[in-house]
Enzyme design. Sequence first.
Site, mmCIF file in Angstrom:
data_model
loop_
_atom_site.group_PDB
_atom_site.id
_atom_site.type_symbol
_atom_site.label_atom_id
_atom_site.label_comp_id
_atom_site.label_asym_id
_atom_site.label_seq_id
_atom_site.Cartn_x
_atom_site.Cartn_y
_atom_site.Cartn_z
ATOM 1 N N HIS A 1 -6.716 -6.664 -3.926
ATOM 2 C CA HIS A 1 -8.066 -6.923 -3.422
ATOM 3 C C HIS A 1 -9.044 -5.813 -3.794
ATOM 4 C CE1 HIS A 1 -7.803 -3.930 -0.124
ATOM 5 N NE2 HIS A 1 -6.533 -4.276 -0.075
ATOM 6 N N ASP A 2 -10.247 -6.236 -4.161
ATOM 7 C CA ASP A 2 -11.371 -5.339 -4.419
ATOM 8 C C ASP A 2 -11.149 -4.403 -5.594
ATOM 9 O OD1 ASP A 2 -13.165 -6.014 -1.996
ATOM 10 O OD2 ASP A 2 -11.187 -5.666 -1.130
ATOM 11 N N GLY B 1 -5.154 -1.791 -3.909
ATOM 12 C CA GLY B 1 -6.519 -2.159 -3.574
ATOM 13 C C GLY B 1 -7.549 -1.142 -4.028
#
Length: 262
Positions: A121-122, A139
């Site tokens: 994520h991200d 992440g």
Amino acid sequence: MSNIHPTALVADGARLDPTVTVGPYTVIGEHVTIGAGTTVGAHCVIDGHTTIGADNRIFQFNSIGAIPQDKKYAGEPTELVIGDRNTIREFCTLNLGVPQAGGITTVGHDNWIMAYTHIAHDCHVGNHTTLANNTTLAGHVHLGDWVTVGGLTGIHQFVKIGAHAMVGFASAVSQDVPPFMLVDGNPLAVRGYNVVGLRRRGFSAERIAAVKQMHKLIYRQGLTLEAARAAIAELAQSAPQASDDAAMMEQFLADATRGIAR
């Protein structure tokens, strides 16, 4: 659409260009958008608020747009955005973002993403990168353009790897890697600068000489990081062809949050 295999399950809300090809037993969710000329292989799952651009090649057995592996995530409508002309080989996992970090995971254009790669994520992956088999991005990782990562490499959350850097096989990357550098190992160490990659990309002799000088300033002359940054800023004035390269390096060092690989 005649190029959607009859066993594929495409949700009513999904937006696929008429030229998209979808293989057998693939599942595509209602919030997915896929651009012209992209091919999706068999047994893939593409879900979430995922946007995929044009002319991508997505091989079989991929999970794209699944919810993030983050315990704080509570089902918010976060995003995954993938650009154009990427190759994504088998068994890769690319996750949505989380709201606390902007809520978006991005992959740029012309990337070569090999089997079993994980993009958490991200993360923000630039353009023209090569991620070899079993590359794992935790992440919030940022990869600049033209980064190459060797197989079986793990990259710690929040790490930044600058443009044109190369990470060797089976490395553990827990600090930021400045642009142009060649690193490997566990613990990670800087071995030099990525001269072969720069030559392949058409860097002039003057630009390569400036990169060599930046490597010396940061790693070979015993300078503090602040002193090295000041010297690199002066280099931008004395080597006009390499001024953009020096400015990029100086900015990267200024923005480094985890310390730089030594």
